[in-house]
Design a protein around this motif. Structure first.
Motif, PDB file in Angstrom:
ATOM      1  N   ASN A 250       1.292  -1.225  -0.112  1.00 38.14           N
ATOM      2  CA  ASN A 250       0.073   0.267  -0.145  1.00 38.14           C
ATOM      3  C   ASN A 250       0.612   1.553   0.358  1.00 38.14           C
ATOM      4  O   ASN A 250       2.030   1.323   0.359  1.00 38.14           O
ATOM      5  N   ASP A 385      -3.830  -1.909   6.812  1.00 41.87           N
ATOM      6  CA  ASP A 385      -4.351  -1.866   5.097  1.00 41.87           C
ATOM      7  C   ASP A 385      -3.808  -3.265   4.539  1.00 41.87           C
ATOM      8  O   ASP A 385      -3.093  -4.093   5.426  1.00 41.87           O
ATOM      9  N   ARG A 393      -1.615  -8.808   5.702  1.00 38.88           N
ATOM     10  CA  ARG A 393      -2.221  -7.404   6.536  1.00 38.88           C
ATOM     11  C   ARG A 393      -1.263  -6.293   6.932  1.00 38.88           C
ATOM     12  O   ARG A 393      -0.299  -7.107   7.340  1.00 38.88           O
ATOM     13  N   VAL A 447      -9.040   3.793   3.579  1.00 37.57           N
ATOM     14  CA  VAL A 447      -7.587   2.462   4.193  1.00 37.57           C
ATOM     15  C   VAL A 447      -8.445   1.562   4.918  1.00 37.57           C
ATOM     16  O   VAL A 447     -10.509   1.327   5.516  1.00 37.57           O
ATOM     17  N   SER A 448      -7.892   0.054   4.902  1.00 34.86           N
ATOM     18  CA  SER A 448      -9.542  -1.129   5.442  1.00 34.86           C
ATOM     19  C   SER A 448      -9.894  -0.764   7.153  1.00 34.86           C
ATOM     20  O   SER A 448     -11.051  -0.582   6.716  1.00 34.86           O
TER      21      SER A 448
END
Length: 453
Positions: A250, A385, A393, A447-448
């Protein structure tokens, strides 16, 4: 390339040991590209304490290939590689001894993950493989078997590469390639790069880093450097020997690593980061009527800022949005006048409560509430993320408003405890740029998830 290996032996007197099992993972710096795993018949008995430790006994090895039968495969998989092992002097000595018995001089450069860990991951009580990977949250199976120990060493080495901000490991690898006479052309370099998000490093022939960059598509961005016609691009094209890279999965981690590693390595073709990359900042200051005004001005390291901006226009747009969304008085909030080098108050029609309609105490309470929710100061959070692959992750840790670092973790090892996360975090420097990169990123991008604790 790196040949990351682990060897189990019979035990016994020095240089009289025999190999009972060997595992080798060929690693390109990002992923395993080849592997060789085999039991080996040492043709001598295994010491009883070794049987108890590894579970490998003499009966298991009767039908296993002898060393001379696997020697060719070992030479092939380690060709043009640096040997990497946990306590490399032991594994390398055993391997050389076995080859010497066959009349072959097996000679390779080596890297020891024990020594690298002591340098790059200081503060651990023990640097034995089992204890170290457990403290770092690295999953491990089949302890004291070659395949389990070698795979754990691969994961540890991957972490050490990320932690090596001065890129000493990569530089030593490049120097090895120079000795091998490998000098790839620009087109060959580009072809070997991924079309993924991460950091890339352009090196001279002596391994020196001359440029560090980040991109969502490493291959495309490096190709732009190599086909560019600017003076800077042409100079780089003449000096480049190779390009190394590190996938980050990311953009946030890529931005953070780029900023820190430019400061550390000071590449010749990167702009000096003595000047801030966020020259404008938003501050809260009381005006003469006692109202807390949100003021946009040139960054001042002596004052506590709310957030910062890479351009004046970005700051003005954000200030207008804040004023509108939170119903703050536009007559109070100051905008920077670049021509007059001073502040002026916006005299537009007020959209929210104006001076006189709301007391300073009430108005300031609303501003204070806004500040509490929009500053990293004193906040505790984990920004989760994407990782470098679908099974991974990333996590960025902020504790008491301080950026602590980042890590990658497997999805089958969920982070549920902040103390576990702290063990696997790769520590990074907390400074104004890193804080502002994080604030700017979570303001603009999705973001996640963000976990507050």
């Amino acid at each position: 390339m790196y040949a990351i290996l682990d060897i189990e032996t019979t035990g016994g007197q020095f240089n009289e040991e025999g190999i009972t099992e060997i595992a080798i993972y060929k690693f390109d710096g990002q992923e395993v590209v080849d592997q060789f795993i085999s039991l080996v018949n040492p043709e001598i008995p295994i010491q009883p304490f070794v049987v108890k430790l590894t579970g490998i006994n003499n009966a298991m090895l009767r039908s296993a290939p002898k060393f001379y039968e696997v020697a060719k495969r070992i030479i092939e998989i380690t060709q043009d590689c640096i040997i990497v092992a946990h306590n490399a002097s032991f594994d390398y000595r055993i391997l050389r001894t076995e080859f010497r018995r066959l009349g072959y001089d097996f000679e390779k450069p080596t890297l020891c993950t024990v020594e690298l860990s002591k340098k790059l991951l200081p503060g651990h009580q023990s640097y034995s493989l089992g204890k170290l990977v457990r403290e770092l949250g690295i999953p491990m199976a089949d302890r004291h078997r070659a395949t389990g120990d070698a795979l754990a060493t691969v994961k540890l080495f991957k972490m050490l590469l990320s932690k090596d901000l001065e890129k000493e490991i990569v530089k030593s690898y490049i120097k090895t390639e120079i000795k091998s006479g490998i000098s790839p052309k620009l087109l060959d370099i580009v072809e070997g790069l991924p079309s993924k998000t991460g950091i890339y490093y352009i090196h001279r022939e002596d391994g020196t880093i001359i440029y560090i960059g980040k991109s969502k598509n490493i291959k495309k961005r490096v190709n732009q450097h190599f086909t560019g016609t600017s003076r800077k691009a042409k100079k780089m094209q003449l000096e480049v020997f190779t390009v190394t890279f590190e996938e980050t999965g990311n953009e946030l981690i890529a931005l953070l690593k780029e900023s820190e590693e430019i400061k550390i390595n000071k590449p010749a073709y990167n702009r000096s980061q003595k000047k801030t990359i966020f020259p404008f900042a938003l501050y809260a200051e009381k005006n003469k009527e006692g109202y807390l005004a949100l003021i946009l001005k040139k960054a001042d390291g002596r004052k506590k800022e709310i957030t910062s901006f890479s351009t004046l226009l970005e700051g003005k747009n954000m200030l207008n949005k804040i004023t509108s969304d939170y119903q703050f008085c536009q007559k109070v909030n100051g905008l920077y006048d670049t021509k007059k080098e001073c502040f002026q108050y916006d005299i537009k029609q007020c959209k929210g409560a104006c001076i006189g309609q709301e007391s300073p105490a009430d108005y300031n309470a609303r501003v204070t509430d806004f500040l509490k929710n929009n500053q990293l100061q004193n906040q505790n959070m984990v920004i989760v993320d994407r990782g470098r692959n679908i099974n991974e992750r990333s996590a960025v840790l902020i504790e008491d408003g301080v950026y602590k670092g980042y890590c990658f973790y497997d999805l089958n090892h969920q982070i549920t405890n902040i103390e576990i996360l702290k063990n696997i975090i790769i520590p990074m420097e907390n400074n104004r740029d890193s804080k502002n990169i994080i604030q700017s990123y979570i303001k603009k991008r999705r973001v996640s998830k963000i976990i507050k604790f």
